[in-house]
Design a protein around this motif. Structure first.
Motif, PDB file in Angstrom:
ATOM      1  N   SER A   1       2.717   3.878   6.291  1.00 51.53           N
ATOM      2  CA  SER A   1       3.384   3.340   5.102  1.00 51.53           C
ATOM      3  C   SER A   1       4.138   4.469   4.409  1.00 51.53           C
ATOM      4  O   SER A   1       3.790   5.633   4.535  1.00 51.53           O
ATOM      5  CB  SER A   1       2.364   2.725   4.149  1.00 51.53           C
ATOM      6  OG  SER A   1       1.487   3.716   3.662  1.00 51.53           O
ATOM      7  N   ASN A   2       5.183   4.104   3.646  1.00 54.57           N
ATOM      8  CA  ASN A   2       5.998   5.123   2.983  1.00 54.57           C
ATOM      9  C   ASN A   2       5.672   5.296   1.500  1.00 54.57           C
ATOM     10  O   ASN A   2       6.385   6.007   0.799  1.00 54.57           O
ATOM     11  CB  ASN A   2       7.494   4.838   3.178  1.00 54.57           C
ATOM     12  CG  ASN A   2       7.935   3.517   2.589  1.00 54.57           C
ATOM     13  OD1 ASN A   2       7.172   2.826   1.916  1.00 54.57           O
ATOM     14  ND2 ASN A   2       9.172   3.144   2.859  1.00 54.57           N
ATOM     15  N   GLN A   3       4.609   4.655   1.034  1.00 54.69           N
ATOM     16  CA  GLN A   3       4.159   4.818  -0.348  1.00 54.69           C
ATOM     17  C   GLN A   3       2.646   4.573  -0.403  1.00 54.69           C
ATOM     18  O   GLN A   3       2.031   4.198   0.585  1.00 54.69           O
ATOM     19  CB  GLN A   3       4.862   3.832  -1.287  1.00 54.69           C
ATOM     20  CG  GLN A   3       6.257   4.230  -1.704  1.00 54.69           C
ATOM     21  CD  GLN A   3       6.266   5.415  -2.649  1.00 54.69           C
ATOM     22  OE1 GLN A   3       5.278   5.717  -3.321  1.00 54.69           O
ATOM     23  NE2 GLN A   3       7.396   6.099  -2.703  1.00 54.69           N
ATOM     24  N   ASP A   4       2.072   4.764  -1.591  1.00 60.27           N
ATOM     25  CA  ASP A   4       0.631   4.598  -1.776  1.00 60.27           C
ATOM     26  C   ASP A   4       0.199   3.138  -1.626  1.00 60.27           C
ATOM     27  O   ASP A   4       0.932   2.224  -1.987  1.00 60.27           O
ATOM     28  CB  ASP A   4       0.210   5.066  -3.174  1.00 60.27           C
ATOM     29  CG  ASP A   4       0.311   6.559  -3.348  1.00 60.27           C
ATOM     30  OD1 ASP A   4       0.315   7.290  -2.336  1.00 60.27           O
ATOM     31  OD2 ASP A   4       0.367   7.013  -4.509  1.00 60.27           O
ATOM     32  N   SER A   5      -1.023   2.967  -1.121  1.00 61.55           N
ATOM     33  CA  SER A   5      -1.693   1.669  -1.046  1.00 61.55           C
ATOM     34  C   SER A   5      -3.052   1.830  -1.704  1.00 61.55           C
ATOM     35  O   SER A   5      -3.673   2.897  -1.596  1.00 61.55           O
ATOM     36  CB  SER A   5      -1.868   1.233   0.410  1.00 61.55           C
ATOM     37  OG  SER A   5      -0.624   1.109   1.060  1.00 61.55           O
TER      38      SER A   5
END
Length: 176
Positions: A48-52
């Motif tokens: 993923s390219n951002q926080d989860s």
């Protein structure tokens, strides 16, 4: 049943595939085998390219819901907001964005606190969007509930607009 635990972490050594550095990712640990799996991956298995964050499991841990700011988990996610996603333990690449409006539209505000019921036929989430329902209220917080349909799995090769049927639960003004 306690066999599986879902959690978020910035650690880079918990599972294979963690190619996004120190971003928050969602992991699932099998407490019987000790296996740790990276859950917050794209439909193609990429990072993923951002926080989860904030994962939630149904009763048998076959489905995992979580929120993420990533725009690459599913095709067509262009709202630059946190969305709620759903994936399958047995097929982590089967990612589905479930925080869409009552007509399948992409939301214009962030969503959070994605929660599944025990058999994963229903899900609730909070949203700061103004277009989730036909009667959107600017600067409001709404809680929505979706019905997934008993026994249905998310279809493979779904589009970003294949979602649950959403219904409005509450809406409260956040303005002073």
């Amino acid at each position: 049943n306690g066999r599986y635990v879902a959690y978020g972490s910035r650690a880079t050594n918990l599972g294979s595939n963690d190619g996004n550095g120190s971003r928050f990712d969602i992991y699932l640990k099998d407490m019987v085998t000790g296996q740790v799996s990276l859950i917050s991956v794209t439909n193609s298995g990429g990072a993923s390219n951002q926080d989860s964050n904030r994962p939630d499991l149904n009763d048998d841990a076959s489905l995992i819901a979580y929120n993420s700011r990533a725009s690459n988990l599913v095709p067509g996610d262009t709202n630059s907001e946190s969305d709620c996603f759903l994936t399958q333990r047995a097929n982590r690449n089967a990612v589905q964005r479930v925080s869409l409006g009552n007509r399948g539209q992409q939301l214009d505000g962030f969503t959070y606190r994605c929660k599944l019921n025990g058999n994963a036929t229903r899900m609730v989430f909070d949203s700061q969007s103004t277009n989730a329902f036909d009667s959107g209220v600017p600067s409001s917080s709404a809680t929505a509930m979706g019905s997934r349909g008993v026994g249905r799995s998310p279809p493979p090769n779904r589009t970003p607009n294949s979602t649950a049927t959403m219904s409005h639960i509450t809406q409260s003004s956040m303005s002073a």
